[in-house]
Motif scaffolding. Structure first.
Motif, PDB file in Angstrom:
ATOM      1  N   GLN A  28     -48.073  -0.199 -26.628  1.00  0.00           N
ATOM      2  CA  GLN A  28     -48.759  -1.145 -27.481  1.00  0.00           C
ATOM      3  C   GLN A  28     -49.850  -1.325 -26.908  1.00  0.00           C
ATOM      4  N   THR A  29     -49.762  -1.387 -25.529  1.00  0.00           N
ATOM      5  CA  THR A  29     -50.955  -1.934 -24.772  1.00  0.00           C
ATOM      6  C   THR A  29     -52.068  -0.831 -24.852  1.00  0.00           C
ATOM      7  N   SER A  30     -51.515   0.686 -24.850  1.00  0.00           N
ATOM      8  CA  SER A  30     -52.574   1.604 -24.919  1.00  0.00           C
ATOM      9  C   SER A  30     -53.044   1.532 -26.187  1.00  0.00           C
ATOM     10  N   ASP A  31     -52.318   1.174 -27.307  1.00  0.00           N
ATOM     11  CA  ASP A  31     -52.921   1.190 -28.700  1.00  0.00           C
ATOM     12  C   ASP A  31     -53.957   0.277 -28.817  1.00  0.00           C
ATOM     13  N   VAL A  32     -53.601  -1.080 -28.088  1.00  0.00           N
ATOM     14  CA  VAL A  32     -54.681  -2.082 -28.447  1.00  0.00           C
ATOM     15  C   VAL A  32     -56.000  -1.603 -27.557  1.00  0.00           C
ATOM     16  N   LEU A  33     -55.950  -1.159 -26.292  1.00  0.00           N
ATOM     17  CA  LEU A  33     -57.078  -0.518 -25.828  1.00  0.00           C
ATOM     18  C   LEU A  33     -57.732   0.482 -26.488  1.00  0.00           C
TER      19      LEU A  33
END
Length: 215
Positions: A86-91
């Motif tokens: 999820q963090t990677s997707d947000v970034l």
């Protein structure tokens, strides 16, 4: 009753009690393909689905905390992997937005540069036309002060029968025509080229050049 048979009966009774304790009973039931004591999976599923959202969340958290070490570690790994994704997707989404904003800004700047360049070229072209027109008017003014000399030059160029001199004669005749238009004296000018055609009727190359120049 003798001691041997009594001891055997006691052992059998104790074994039966042990086997009926919950862990042993569960294992025995599984080995015998019987449902363990308590509600079935379908019954639990129906009951859990009917719980309020808050109760279901609490039940899920409790189950996760009370899991065995191996299952808890697996759950933690899944949680971290999902959180990392999820963090990677947000970034990634943020980077895409930044890239999109940069491209949009670059496109706007490129359009603005093109507009300014086009305006500059248009202004420069207009300036050149104005300068050319001013130079042409000054040249015609000078030409007007020596028309007789120019007519003599035309006649001399035609007499040579050379293509370059024909071109020069036609160029001078064009200048004389523009001067007559500027001075509103075209009627007087038109008779001169006609006389030239009559005098040089045999010079087809020269006459062809006059026709192309609309003279």
């Amino acid at each position: 009753m003798q001691a041997g048979p009594i001891k055997a009966i006691q052992n059998i009774t104790l074994l039966h009690c042990i086997e009926n304790l919950p862990p042993y009973q569960f294992a025995r039931d599984r080995l015998q393909n019987r449902s363990p004591a308590g509600p079935r999976r379908g019954e639990l599923s129906t009951w859990i689905r009917g719980l309020p959202e808050k109760d279901k969340n609490e039940l899920l958290i409790t189950a996760a905390v009370d899991l065995g070490e191996r299952r808890r570690n697996d759950l933690v790994r899944r949680f971290r992997r999902r959180n990392l994704q999820q963090t990677s997707d947000v970034l990634a989404a943020s980077e895409r937005r930044k890239a999109g904003d940069l491209l949009a800004a670059a496109h706007v700047r490129a359009k603005e540069r093109a507009r300014l360049l086009n305006e500059q070229r248009t202004a420069e072209a207009a300036k050149r036309r104005a300068e050319d027109l001013a130079n042409r008017e000054r040249y015609l003014d000078q030409l007007g002060r020596r028309q007789l000399e120019i007519w003599k030059q035309v006649a001399a160029h035609v007499q040579t029968r050379q293509p370059k001199d024909y071109d020069r004669a036609v160029s001078l005749l064009t200048d004389l025509h523009d001067l007559s238009v500027r001075r509103s004296q075209t009627a007087g000018f038109l008779t001169s080229p006609e006389k030239i055609r009559q005098v040089h009727a045999a010079k087809e190359s020269f006459l062809s050049r006059l026709a192309k120049a609309n003279l």
